[in-house]
Design an enzyme around this catalytic site. Sequence first.
Site, PDB file in Angstrom:
ATOM      1  N   CYS A 140      42.324  42.497  31.533  1.00 54.38           N
ATOM      2  CA  CYS A 140      41.174  42.037  30.616  1.00 54.38           C
ATOM      3  C   CYS A 140      40.151  43.264  30.950  1.00 54.38           C
ATOM      4  O   CYS A 140      39.660  43.627  29.553  1.00 54.38           O
ATOM      5  CB  CYS A 140      40.380  40.830  31.259  1.00 54.38           C
ATOM      6  SG  CYS A 140      41.476  39.343  31.208  1.00 54.38           S
ATOM      7  N   HIS A 141      39.647  43.632  31.942  1.00 48.56           N
ATOM      8  CA  HIS A 141      38.549  44.677  31.958  1.00 48.56           C
ATOM      9  C   HIS A 141      38.858  45.961  32.806  1.00 48.56           C
ATOM     10  O   HIS A 141      38.078  46.665  33.229  1.00 48.56           O
ATOM     11  CB  HIS A 141      37.335  44.105  32.503  1.00 48.56           C
ATOM     12  CG  HIS A 141      36.931  42.951  31.576  1.00 48.56           C
ATOM     13  ND1 HIS A 141      37.145  41.531  32.011  1.00 48.56           N
ATOM     14  CD2 HIS A 141      36.233  43.171  30.378  1.00 48.56           C
ATOM     15  CE1 HIS A 141      36.390  40.938  30.884  1.00 48.56           C
ATOM     16  NE2 HIS A 141      36.055  41.660  29.918  1.00 48.56           N
ATOM     17  N   GLY A 142      40.162  46.112  33.286  1.00 42.78           N
ATOM     18  CA  GLY A 142      40.752  47.365  33.819  1.00 42.78           C
ATOM     19  C   GLY A 142      40.360  47.203  35.542  1.00 42.78           C
ATOM     20  O   GLY A 142      40.540  48.364  36.132  1.00 42.78           O
TER      21      GLY A 142
ATOM     22  N   HIS B  77      36.390  39.546  38.755  1.00 46.06           N
ATOM     23  CA  HIS B  77      35.199  39.829  37.750  1.00 46.06           C
ATOM     24  C   HIS B  77      34.840  38.555  36.737  1.00 46.06           C
ATOM     25  O   HIS B  77      33.692  38.234  36.932  1.00 46.06           O
ATOM     26  CB  HIS B  77      35.895  40.916  36.950  1.00 46.06           C
ATOM     27  CG  HIS B  77      34.907  41.364  35.870  1.00 46.06           C
ATOM     28  ND1 HIS B  77      35.215  41.554  34.651  1.00 46.06           N
ATOM     29  CD2 HIS B  77      33.640  41.982  36.030  1.00 46.06           C
ATOM     30  CE1 HIS B  77      34.233  41.927  33.762  1.00 46.06           C
ATOM     31  NE2 HIS B  77      33.194  42.048  34.409  1.00 46.06           N
ATOM     32  N   LEU B  78      35.928  38.246  36.171  1.00 47.38           N
ATOM     33  CA  LEU B  78      35.839  36.940  35.237  1.00 47.38           C
ATOM     34  C   LEU B  78      36.937  36.134  35.264  1.00 47.38           C
ATOM     35  O   LEU B  78      36.995  35.190  34.243  1.00 47.38           O
ATOM     36  CB  LEU B  78      35.249  37.654  33.759  1.00 47.38           C
ATOM     37  CG  LEU B  78      34.135  38.509  33.329  1.00 47.38           C
ATOM     38  CD1 LEU B  78      34.214  38.957  31.854  1.00 47.38           C
ATOM     39  CD2 LEU B  78      33.053  37.510  33.642  1.00 47.38           C
TER      40      LEU B  78
END
Length: 193
Positions: free
Chosen positions: A157-159, A133-134
Amino acid sequence: MATADTTLPAGAPHSADDVVADPRRRDYMQIGAVAFAGIGAGVIALPLINSMNPSADVLALSSTQVDLSAIQPGQSIKAEFRKQPLFVRNLTPAEIAAAGAVPADSLRDPQTLEERTKAGKTNWLVTLGVCTHLGCVPLGAGEGENKGPFGGYFCPCHGSAYDTAGRIRSGPAPLNLAVPEYEFTSDTAITVG
């Protein structure tokens, strides 16, 4: 009235049209100038091009050796490959069965466990530890870390949640954890890169 003597000494040119330079000398001067400029450009360009080559520390990290003998079934280790985290996991038969029970066409990035491992070595999963993702580092490779709802890896970070085969199962990550090029050098060692 006296007239000027217009006679020229013998061998002197009579007009501008009669002046002819030695063509061999001109060609020699042009070739010499071009050669000098070419050598100068090479002397300037060589260090510039050489500065773009990878440094010795980067070349040393271009491949990584990993000893598998200490990794028990169900365990993962973190290593480093080209300054990125590398996860090496020894899957249990139950984890292999769980990964095989999921139809590949139901996944966001459809891959089977066999496509992500070497033939005959499906218990060894080697992935880069970078969320797609990132770029965060997912949890799950260390002792006691959160492995997420699918028992693989969990990105805090974002799951994003990955299963035991490193495949994305939920969250914003678009792709599975990347599998780098690697080969088994023995039954208990691999070379990545």
